[in-house]
Enzyme design. Structure first.
Site, short mmCIF file in Angstrom:
data_model
loop_
_atom_site.label_atom_id
_atom_site.label_comp_id
_atom_site.label_asym_id
_atom_site.label_seq_id
_atom_site.Cartn_x
_atom_site.Cartn_y
_atom_site.Cartn_z
N LYS A 16 0.84 -1.21 0.00
CA LYS A 16 0.00 0.00 0.00
C LYS A 16 0.88 1.26 0.00
O LYS A 16 0.63 2.20 -0.75
CB LYS A 16 -0.90 -0.02 1.24
CG LYS A 16 -1.69 1.24 1.47
CD LYS A 16 -2.75 1.42 0.42
CE LYS A 16 -3.39 2.80 0.54
NZ LYS A 16 -4.30 3.07 -0.57
N CYS A 70 -3.79 10.48 1.26
CA CYS A 70 -3.06 9.24 0.96
C CYS A 70 -1.69 9.53 0.37
O CYS A 70 -0.68 9.29 1.02
CB CYS A 70 -3.87 8.38 0.01
SG CYS A 70 -5.32 7.64 0.78
N1 LIG Z 1 -10.38 7.54 2.10
C1 LIG Z 1 -9.66 6.91 1.19
O1 LIG Z 1 -9.78 7.19 -0.01
C2 LIG Z 1 -8.69 5.84 1.59
C3 LIG Z 1 -8.16 5.00 0.58
C4 LIG Z 1 -7.30 3.98 0.95
C5 LIG Z 1 -6.95 3.81 2.28
N2 LIG Z 1 -7.47 4.66 3.24
C6 LIG Z 1 -7.08 4.42 4.64
O2 LIG Z 1 -8.20 3.87 5.33
C7 LIG Z 1 -8.18 4.28 6.71
C8 LIG Z 1 -9.49 4.95 7.05
O3 LIG Z 1 -9.61 6.10 6.24
P1 LIG Z 1 -10.98 6.88 6.04
O4 LIG Z 1 -10.79 7.79 4.88
O5 LIG Z 1 -12.12 5.92 6.04
O6 LIG Z 1 -11.00 7.73 7.40
P2 LIG Z 1 -12.22 8.61 7.96
O7 LIG Z 1 -11.60 9.68 8.75
O8 LIG Z 1 -13.18 8.93 6.87
O9 LIG Z 1 -13.00 7.59 8.94
C9 LIG Z 1 -12.46 7.02 10.07
C10 LIG Z 1 -13.56 6.84 11.11
O10 LIG Z 1 -12.99 6.15 12.22
C11 LIG Z 1 -13.56 6.67 13.42
N3 LIG Z 1 -12.69 6.32 14.54
C12 LIG Z 1 -11.51 6.86 14.92
N4 LIG Z 1 -10.99 6.19 15.97
C13 LIG Z 1 -11.86 5.20 16.26
C14 LIG Z 1 -11.89 4.16 17.23
N5 LIG Z 1 -10.91 4.00 18.11
N6 LIG Z 1 -12.96 3.33 17.25
C15 LIG Z 1 -13.97 3.47 16.36
N7 LIG Z 1 -13.99 4.43 15.41
C16 LIG Z 1 -12.95 5.28 15.36
C17 LIG Z 1 -13.71 8.16 13.14
O11 LIG Z 1 -14.69 8.76 13.96
C18 LIG Z 1 -14.12 8.14 11.64
O12 LIG Z 1 -15.53 8.15 11.48
C19 LIG Z 1 -6.96 5.18 6.84
O13 LIG Z 1 -5.87 4.44 7.28
C20 LIG Z 1 -6.71 5.66 5.41
O14 LIG Z 1 -5.37 6.03 5.20
C21 LIG Z 1 -8.33 5.65 2.92
#
Ligand SMILES: NC(=O)c1ccc[n+]([C@@H]2O[C@H](COP(=O)([O-])OP(=O)(O)OC[C@H]3O[C@@H](n4cnc5c(N)ncnc54)[C@H](O)[C@@H]3O)[C@@H](O)[C@H]2O)c1
Length: 403
Positions: A203, A257
């Site tokens: 990744k 990212c």
């Molecule tokens: N958004 C993208 O396009 C994308 C693509 C690939 C990978 N990622 C990766 O995926 C992961 C999540 O990204 P995202 O964009 O969904 O983030 P986001 O910020 O949209 O969502 C994360 C959620 O997790 C919740 N949260 C935080 N701590 C928590 C806990 N201890 N228990 C329960 N809930 C908790 C937050 O309130 C939030 O709603 C990250 O590592 C990101 O780098 C994101």
């Protein structure tokens, strides 16, 4: 295969994933620390912008396959999808992953599958495994642990979650196979088998590769500016070579990212990750350089025309045609320019958002008609083919006016 799944983190990735699993008639208990997120989902609604997600969530909640909660429950599969930002010193912050893991440790039982999907530094899955076994040593060799990164494109998530190939790496062969059989239930793309460390690095490699390639284009744009060469024409010509494919330069690199993940490699391997680190520097410098170019254009205008210029800043999002301003270089440039504002008038344009808590937004037509200097930062569709009178100074950092 799966009787019950707990997903931890219901954001841009966690919620679509939960909805997809639930749409396959597998019970999903989605967990988020935000009460607002939980209440919104339980009302059958969504708190993020993603095409087709609203229908999926509404139907999954209605049919009882998706329930949101602030606390996890006993399940068979646990999926960690929480944020992994970096700290002030560009070191990865895995405290969210750790907190999510600590929350489920008391619930784990023989035969459970634990998967991290959050983008994570190499070794995170093993670290979480050690954490789990330090508290529950009786679970050693009794549970399965794997890492499976997400590579979906926002705006097309519901399609890509199903159809993209995925890389799946367990802490041992049995864990890899167990995780593959879990994803097989709802993924049509190929599931590629590896170990946890390789999957984590995969990744980070994908996003670092994009960052390095963009840095090459950005570096060319700096050289061409000095050499009096149109970089867009140059790249178009160079790409006529059958084995050359240079990306387009821009005003920097943003988003949560590509502008973040390379630091996860650089901070762990500073001596080795030289090109990766340099690419981050080049892409960050490009934004600083753009802001300096605007300041110079302002001074030149004043000297030449004897009055302060009116300036249009076109685009704030981190890439074209989206409303996401996270880690946006365009937003950074706008802030830098405005920091030095004296009496000039500014028109800030971002057609993909209605309002902003810092910038007063203007529409594109008024901005282009009334400003003396037009600064194009993001190649939004709304900026393509606009009529620009010949007396305007154009600073096009994204090639949107390049015909
Ligand atoms: N958004 C993208 O396009 C994308 C693509 C690939 C990978 N990622 C990766 O995926 C992961 C999540 O990204 P995202 O964009 O969904 O983030 P986001 O910020 O949209 O969502 C994360 C959620 O997790 C919740 N949260 C935080 N701590 C928590 C806990 N201890 N228990 C329960 N809930 C908790 C937050 O309130 C939030 O709603 C990250 O590592 C990101 O780098 C994101």
């Amino acid at each position: 295969m799966s009787k019950k799944v707990v997903t931890i983190g219901l954001g841009y990735i966690g919620l679509p994933t939960s909805a997809l699993i639930a749409s396959n008639k597998i019970a999903v208990h989605g967990v988020d620390i935000s009460q607002y997120v939980v209440d919104t989902i339980n009302a059958g609604k969504i708190h993020i912008v993603e095409p087709d997600l609203d229908k999926e969530v509404e139907s999954a909640v209605k049919q009882g396959y998706l329930i949101a909660d602030t606390k996890p429950v006993v399940a068979d599969v646990y999926l960690v999808v929480v944020p992994t930002p970096f700290k002030g010193n560009y070191e990865p912050d895995i405290s969210y992953v750790q907190a999510a893991t600590e929350g489920i440790i008391p619930l784990l039982k023989d035969g459970d599958l634990y998967i991290i999907e959050s983008t994570s530094p190499v070794g995170t899955t093993e670290k979480m495994m050690n954490l789990i076994f330090s508290i529950r040593p009786e679970l050693k060799d009794k549970i399965y642990l794997a890492y499976c990164p997400e590579r979906v494109l926002p705006g097309n998530v519901m399609y890509e979650l199903v159809n993209n190939d995925r890389v799946i790496g367990g802490v041992n062969e049995e864990s890899t196979l167990k995780a593959i059989s879990f994803y097989q239930q709802f993924v049509k793309g190929k599931l590629h088998k590896t170990n946890a460390r390789t999957a984590e690095m995969c990744k980070l490699t994908e996003n670092s590769s994009r960052d390095v390639q963009i840095a090459f284009a950005n570096e060319l744009s700096l050289i061409c500016d000095k050499a009096g060469i149109n970089v867009w024409e140059l790249i178009e010509l160079a790409n006529k070579h059958p084995r050359v494919n240079i990306l387009q330069p821009g005003c920097g690199v943003g988003g949560h990212c590509i502008a973040v993940d390379p630091y996860f490699i650089v901070s762990e391997y500073p001596m080795e990750a030289r090109i990766i680190g340099k690419a981050r520097e080049v892409n960050n410098y490009k934004s600083f350089w753009c802001a300096e170019k605007v300041k110079t254009a302002k001074l030149e205008f004043e000297l030449k025309r004897g009055k302060k210029p009116k300036i249009a800043i076109l685009g704030l999002a981190f890439k074209p045609n989206i409303d996401d301003l996270r880690e946006s270089p365009a937003k950074y440039i706008a802030q830098r320019i405005m920091q030095d504002a004296q009496d000039e008038m500014y028109f800030i344009v971002e057609p993909n958002i209605k309002e902003h808590h810092v910038f007063k937004l203007t529409n594109v037509t008024d901005a282009i008609e009334n400003a003396d200097i037009l600064v194009f930062l993001v190649a939004h569709n709304e900026f393509k083919n606009v009529k620009i009178s010949s007396d305007k100074v154009i600073l096009d950092f994204c090639g949107v006016t390049n015909k």
